[in-house]
Design an enzyme around this catalytic site. Structure first.
Site: not given
Length: 161
Positions: A64-66, A68, A73, A75, A111, A114
């Site tokens: 993750e990253n601030a 978004y 993901c 996968e 998702c 992915c």
């Protein structure tokens, strides 16, 4: 007008004890790397482990990253690492595990983004990619192809003139 019906097929296992050795090894690897995911915002820890046709296992977890949209993901981390480091080998199987509790005892599914990436790599290799979905415990799903996750998929052939 003509109505069509799309069906999906998968095998459901009640627990690890029903899963075959190589598939269980892959799922356990996905579980291990899920615990190392970088998910400080969502607390949604996902791991992926894939086995290439030559037997090599490649792993990935969500990052993750601030900001978004800048995250990735699990996968896709695993698939892109395999594509970058082993471009000539098809993906035989991928196991995906989420540390977060399952929904109604069932595993989470990839998702849409992915699913499309999985399809692209399956289509590229012209071989079905088996998908193992599970949590840390409980029910496990085994799909024989990405096409079972993404019917009516968008293929690169659509872009050719």
């Amino acid at each position: 007008m003509k109505k069509h019906i799309i069906t999906t097929s998968y095998t459901e296992f009640a627990s690890d004890t029903e899963l075959a050795g190589a598939d269980l090894e892959l799922l356990k690897t996905a579980r291990t790397v899920a615990k190392c995911a970088y998910a400080p915002y969502s607390k949604f820890y996902v791991g992926a482990a894939l086995r290439l046709e030559n037997g090599i296992i490649v792993t990935g977890n969500n990052q993750e990253n601030a900001a978004y949209p800048s995250g990735m993901c699990a996968e896709r981390v695993a698939i892109f690492a395999a594509g970058a480091n082993y471009p000539d080998y098809a993906i035989d199987s991928i196991a995906i595990c989420c540390v977060t509790a399952s929904v109604n005892g069932k595993p989470f599914s990839p998702c849409g983004g992915c699913r499309q990436v999985l399809f692209e790599y399956e289509n590229r290799s012209k071989k079905p990619m088996r998908i193992i979905l599970g949590g840390m415990t409980g029910i496990i799903y085994l799909l024989s192809s990405v096409k079972d996750l993404l019917p009516l998929s968008f293929a690169g052939d659509f872009l050719k003139k």
